[in-house]
Design an enzyme around this catalytic site. Sequence first.
Site, mmCIF file in Angstrom:
data_model
loop_
_atom_site.group_PDB
_atom_site.id
_atom_site.type_symbol
_atom_site.label_atom_id
_atom_site.label_comp_id
_atom_site.label_asym_id
_atom_site.label_seq_id
_atom_site.Cartn_x
_atom_site.Cartn_y
_atom_site.Cartn_z
ATOM 1 N N CYS B 115 0.885 -1.161 0.000
ATOM 2 C CA CYS B 115 0.000 0.000 0.000
ATOM 3 C C CYS B 115 0.922 1.209 0.000
ATOM 4 C CB CYS B 115 -0.908 0.022 1.228
ATOM 5 S SG CYS B 115 -1.834 1.557 1.397
ATOM 6 N N CYS B 118 -0.705 4.494 2.161
ATOM 7 C CA CYS B 118 -0.768 4.439 3.634
ATOM 8 C C CYS B 118 -0.239 3.068 4.042
ATOM 9 C CB CYS B 118 -2.147 4.796 4.188
ATOM 10 S SG CYS B 118 -3.582 4.028 3.436
ATOM 11 N N SER B 119 -1.060 2.192 4.590
ATOM 12 C CA SER B 119 -0.538 0.877 4.966
ATOM 13 C C SER B 119 -1.646 -0.150 4.958
ATOM 14 C CB SER B 119 0.077 0.918 6.355
ATOM 15 O OG SER B 119 0.914 2.022 6.467
ATOM 16 N N CYS B 120 -2.577 -0.031 4.011
ATOM 17 C CA CYS B 120 -3.711 -0.960 3.958
ATOM 18 C C CYS B 120 -3.194 -2.392 3.900
ATOM 19 C CB CYS B 120 -4.560 -0.666 2.732
ATOM 20 S SG CYS B 120 -5.259 0.990 2.774
#
Lengths: 217, 218
Positions: B115, B118-120
């Site tokens: 991701c 962000c950090s999905c």
Amino acid sequence: MDGVHDLGGKEGFGRINRSHEDKPFHGDHDARAYGLSVSLRAERPYPIDWFRHVRELIDPVDYLTRPYFDSWLQTSLALAIDKGALTLEEVTGHKSPGPIPDNAKPLTREDVHKIVVTPPCFEQSTDTPAAFRVGETVVTAARGHSGHTRLPAYVRNAKGVIHAHRGAHPLPDAEARGEQIAEHLYTVEFRAADVFEEVANNDLIYLDLWESYLATA
Amino acid sequence: MSSFDPQKITKIHRHLHSHLPPEPALRVKAMESLLVEKGLVNPDAVDAWIEAYTEDIGPKRGAQVVARAWLDADFRARLLNDAGAAVAEMGLQGQATGHLKAVENSCDVHNLVVCTLCSCYPFGILGMAPAWYKAAEYRARAVRDPRGVLTEFGVDLSDDVAVKVWDSTAELRYMVVPERPAGTEGWDSDALAKLVTRNSMIGTDRDLSGGETNGRRS
């Protein structure tokens, strides 16, 4: 928003640090920061893309250097302050905490047990027919904008092929402005060589992109 | 009401930066005291979140799903068609599994999930993302130099294996179904699940046949 969060393809980053990779949290304060952030956020739900945008607005140096869940906690605090559930003076210790907000319903243990087994559904209905079909070649927007968006800079003005249609989902750009627009979402396939000048192989990159990010090629 | 005003948020961030303790552990402690005193957070709920993702929800779940896909061709087809429904069939539905997609490795395809914005991460089925997944280095490099990233993780791909990178930009979440190692004919699902590493379901591990551990075994 052309912020530091938009990291895809940025150069100059070194080796990947794999320390702590087997632990869910980096010690106790990291775990508490996570638990506090999600408790505060779920108690007063915010649209996911408003949360993301508020996180993107953290000072760029802090964004890149502070611990991950610390940035979540700061985001949840900023959201609560913005909404009036907390004041800056309370958070910074310049004033002792005022009374509990009337509508505060802090999450309980049971609420959390329910949330962690309940998948939220983001798909929405729309009367607008999908503009693109699977297999069609599209081109992404050439420029971004200073609000929140989920079109990363590295795939601007790039040719891709519609790989799948995923129904309509809330348009993040609108959601972060407090508006609800259901828009068709597609998984788009890009040739890495079309996106990055130095790539000479047949590798592929897939992104999930909203219809208004795309035009017929 | 949320303001949806980025300038107001930027000011709040600056204040928080200037006035909260600079040391993360102290900052968290101060904020927990305040939020609990103010009645906005119940410390039991904080404990419950941490327990859920420390004790209950982790890569073992994903490994069970992969093992079943290796053993049951009909389940594998359902998983690849609608992973959210397939994991729910096993009672493993959770946060971020609603729009889960499973992508399968083969002898000539290797999948890698990232991701960049962000950090999905499919944390409802794989647990909390490892620190490196959330770090700038991985997010920046995975789309531009996936083969270089894979080499760092000990995965050397020949040129005839195509890499497919999945950048999770929406609410879809991706998990990789690694290839079943040769020589595991007749193994039951528990034994197979033990071979499946967390990293193999992100795509930073590939060959599960050896004894060498690359990333957490589930």
